[in-house]
Scaffold this active site. Sequence first.
Site, PDB file in Angstrom:
ATOM      1  N   ALA A 107       0.813  -1.219   0.000  1.00  0.00           N
ATOM      2  CA  ALA A 107       0.000   0.000   0.000  1.00  0.00           C
ATOM      3  C   ALA A 107       0.843   1.264   0.000  1.00  0.00           C
ATOM      4  O   ALA A 107       0.341   2.343   0.320  1.00  0.00           O
ATOM      5  CB  ALA A 107      -0.921   0.008   1.226  1.00  0.00           C
ATOM      6  N   GLY A 164       2.245   2.773  -2.563  1.00  0.00           N
ATOM      7  CA  GLY A 164       2.226   3.567  -3.787  1.00  0.00           C
ATOM      8  C   GLY A 164       1.703   4.974  -3.566  1.00  0.00           C
ATOM      9  O   GLY A 164       0.788   5.199  -2.768  1.00  0.00           O
ATOM     10  N   ARG A 216      -2.030   9.148  -9.924  1.00  0.00           N
ATOM     11  CA  ARG A 216      -3.140   9.242 -10.879  1.00  0.00           C
ATOM     12  C   ARG A 216      -4.474   9.516 -10.199  1.00  0.00           C
ATOM     13  O   ARG A 216      -5.439   9.895 -10.863  1.00  0.00           O
ATOM     14  CB  ARG A 216      -3.223   7.949 -11.699  1.00  0.00           C
ATOM     15  CG  ARG A 216      -2.069   7.775 -12.686  1.00  0.00           C
ATOM     16  CD  ARG A 216      -2.106   6.419 -13.344  1.00  0.00           C
ATOM     17  NE  ARG A 216      -3.374   6.178 -14.023  1.00  0.00           N
ATOM     18  CZ  ARG A 216      -3.787   4.983 -14.427  1.00  0.00           C
ATOM     19  NH1 ARG A 216      -3.044   3.906 -14.192  1.00  0.00           N
ATOM     20  NH2 ARG A 216      -4.942   4.854 -15.049  1.00  0.00           N
ATOM     21  N   GLY A 257      10.110  -1.325  -6.056  1.00  0.00           N
ATOM     22  CA  GLY A 257       9.470  -2.463  -6.690  1.00  0.00           C
ATOM     23  C   GLY A 257       8.739  -3.363  -5.714  1.00  0.00           C
ATOM     24  O   GLY A 257       8.885  -3.246  -4.492  1.00  0.00           O
ATOM     25  N   GLY A 304      -3.393  -3.260  -1.662  1.00  0.00           N
ATOM     26  CA  GLY A 304      -4.369  -2.395  -1.018  1.00  0.00           C
ATOM     27  C   GLY A 304      -5.289  -1.682  -1.965  1.00  0.00           C
ATOM     28  O   GLY A 304      -6.295  -1.110  -1.542  1.00  0.00           O
ATOM     29  N   ASN A 308      -1.232 -11.970 -15.151  1.00  0.00           N
ATOM     30  CA  ASN A 308      -0.810 -11.930 -13.753  1.00  0.00           C
ATOM     31  C   ASN A 308      -1.537 -10.824 -12.996  1.00  0.00           C
ATOM     32  O   ASN A 308      -1.545  -9.663 -13.417  1.00  0.00           O
ATOM     33  CB  ASN A 308       0.704 -11.683 -13.696  1.00  0.00           C
ATOM     34  CG  ASN A 308       1.212 -11.578 -12.277  1.00  0.00           C
ATOM     35  OD1 ASN A 308       0.732 -12.251 -11.384  1.00  0.00           O
ATOM     36  ND2 ASN A 308       2.209 -10.729 -12.082  1.00  0.00           N
ATOM     37  N   TYR A 331     -37.746  16.949  11.954  1.00  0.00           N
ATOM     38  CA  TYR A 331     -36.396  16.568  12.357  1.00  0.00           C
ATOM     39  C   TYR A 331     -36.478  15.966  13.750  1.00  0.00           C
ATOM     40  O   TYR A 331     -36.900  16.632  14.709  1.00  0.00           O
ATOM     41  CB  TYR A 331     -35.436  17.757  12.369  1.00  0.00           C
ATOM     42  CG  TYR A 331     -34.124  17.380  13.027  1.00  0.00           C
ATOM     43  CD1 TYR A 331     -33.268  16.458  12.401  1.00  0.00           C
ATOM     44  CD2 TYR A 331     -33.764  17.880  14.275  1.00  0.00           C
ATOM     45  CE1 TYR A 331     -32.089  16.068  13.010  1.00  0.00           C
ATOM     46  CE2 TYR A 331     -32.579  17.492  14.882  1.00  0.00           C
ATOM     47  CZ  TYR A 331     -31.754  16.584  14.253  1.00  0.00           C
ATOM     48  OH  TYR A 331     -30.587  16.185  14.852  1.00  0.00           O
ATOM     49  N   ARG A 338     -48.176  28.921  22.793  1.00  0.00           N
ATOM     50  CA  ARG A 338     -48.059  29.842  21.671  1.00  0.00           C
ATOM     51  C   ARG A 338     -48.713  31.162  22.066  1.00  0.00           C
ATOM     52  O   ARG A 338     -49.595  31.215  22.927  1.00  0.00           O
ATOM     53  CB  ARG A 338     -48.707  29.272  20.413  1.00  0.00           C
ATOM     54  CG  ARG A 338     -50.154  28.866  20.535  1.00  0.00           C
ATOM     55  CD  ARG A 338     -50.687  28.344  19.207  1.00  0.00           C
ATOM     56  NE  ARG A 338     -52.096  27.966  19.293  1.00  0.00           N
ATOM     57  CZ  ARG A 338     -52.569  26.745  19.179  1.00  0.00           C
ATOM     58  NH1 ARG A 338     -51.745  25.739  18.975  1.00  0.00           N
ATOM     59  NH2 ARG A 338     -53.867  26.493  19.256  1.00  0.00           N
TER      60      ARG A 338
END
Length: 456
Positions: free
Chosen positions: A14, A16, A20, A85, A109, A176, A355, A429
Site C-alpha cells: 500500500a 504507492g 493518478r 518495486g 491495497g 498476472n 427533524y 403559543r
Amino acid sequence: MTHIARDRAAIILAAGKGTRMKSDLPKVMHALGGRPMIDWSIDLARNVGCSKIVVIAHPSQTVLIDHVTALLGEGAIAFQDPPQGTGHAVRCAEDALKGFVGDLVVLYGDSPLVPPSAIEDLYAALETGASLGVLGFEAAEPGLYGRLILAADGDLDAIVEAREASPEQLAVRLCNSGVMAGRAETMFRLLGKVTNQNAKGEYYLTDLVGLARAEGAICKAVQCGEDDLIGCDSKADLAEAEAIFQSHRRLEAMNAGVTLVAPETVFFSHDTILEADVVVEPNVVFGPGVHVRSGARIRAFSHLEGADVASGCEIGPYARLRPGTVLQPNVRIGNFVETKNTQMGEGAKANHLAYLGDGTIGANVNIGAGTIFCNYDGFMKYGTTIGEGAFIGSNSALVAPVEIGKGAIVGSGSVITKDVEADALAVARGPLITRAGWAISFRTRKGAEKAASKKD
C-alpha cells in the site's frame, strides 16, 4: 469452516503514491462500498485466517498509518522508503514477520474485490505441493499485463512481462494479477536472490517464479474473474470497481428475495443487510451500517445510514435516516423527515417535514408535520422523550431536554420547554391578535413608498 493446515500471514502492499488519483489522500484510503480500499484487503486477509497482517506503507502516509494502526494495532506497519518495486516491498515486511513459519500471501491495497475463495485456492495449491501460487485471470484485452506461461503439465512455468514477451507469449490471455502465495521461508529466501537488473532498476516479486522453477520447485496458477481483480489507480478505475461491486450486491440482494424496483438506481455499502421481502423503490442509497428487516418498504429517493429498520416499516419517499436510528415494527417515516440517534416504538409515525434528533419515541406516537426536536445548544446534545400514544401537533418545537408523557397532546405551533405530564394538553403559543383594516393601510403605505422609490 475452512481447515487451515498451517499458520497464515498476509502482506498488503500500500506504499504507492497514487499520483493518478490526483488527491492528497493516499490511494488505498479512497472508499469503495462505503469503506477505504485498504479495509477490503485487511478484511480479506482476516477472512482467510491470516493470524499476522503487515501493511507496507510510505512514512509520509500519515492518514493510512494511523488508520491501519487503529485497525490492527502497533507493529502492523512496515515502511518502504524509497519504493524499489514489489519484491523490495515484500522484503520490507521481513522483520515484522520474523519468526513466522507458515503460508504467506501478498495482497494489494488497491484491489478491493478479490474474493476469499481465490486466496483459499492459492493456499490449497501450496498444500498439494506447490512452492508458489500465483493468482491470474483471463483478460479480455491483455495489453500490458504480464503473462502467465504454463508448462505442458499445467504448472506455472514463468511470468513474462508484456514488453519482453514473444509474439506467441503475447497471444496468451492468462494474465498476472500480482497476488502470490508461498511458504514464508521460501519466499523470503528467494527474494534474497532477486536483483534489480532490469529497465526500471526495481526488484520484482514476479522473479520468484523463475527462481523457484530453476530450483526444480512446482509453481501453480490459480484463476479468478477479471472483474474480481480490478486495481484502482485512478478515480476512473475506482468508479469502475464501484460499479462492479454495486452490480454484484444488487444481484445478491435480489437472489436473496429482496425486491429492487429499479436495481441500477439502488446503491449499497459493504455491510448493507436487506432481508427477504424487503421492497426498495428507485433511487435509494444505503450508507454503512444499515439493517432492514423482512417486510419493510424503502420508498424512492431515501438515504439510510447507521439505521436498524424493523419489519413492516415504511420509509420515505425522500426520507433520511442517520446513524443511531432504531425503528420498531410498523413505524412510518414519510417525506422530508430526518432522524438521528432516535428510537421509535412500534406503530409510531412521522409522515412529513420533521427533524427527530436524540429522541426516544414510544409506540403509536404521532409526530405532526414541521415538528423539530431542538436537541443542540451549540455545545451539547440533549434528549427528547415522548411517551406511548402521545400526539405532537404540527409545527411544534420540543426544546430538549424535555419529556412528553404517555398519551399527552401537544397543540400545533407550540414551543415546549418544560416536561408535559401524561394525558395532559400542552399549548405554548402567543395569543391571536387581530387588527381590522390593518392590511389595507399597510398595502397603501408600502405601495406609495415603492412608487416614490422608482421616481427617484
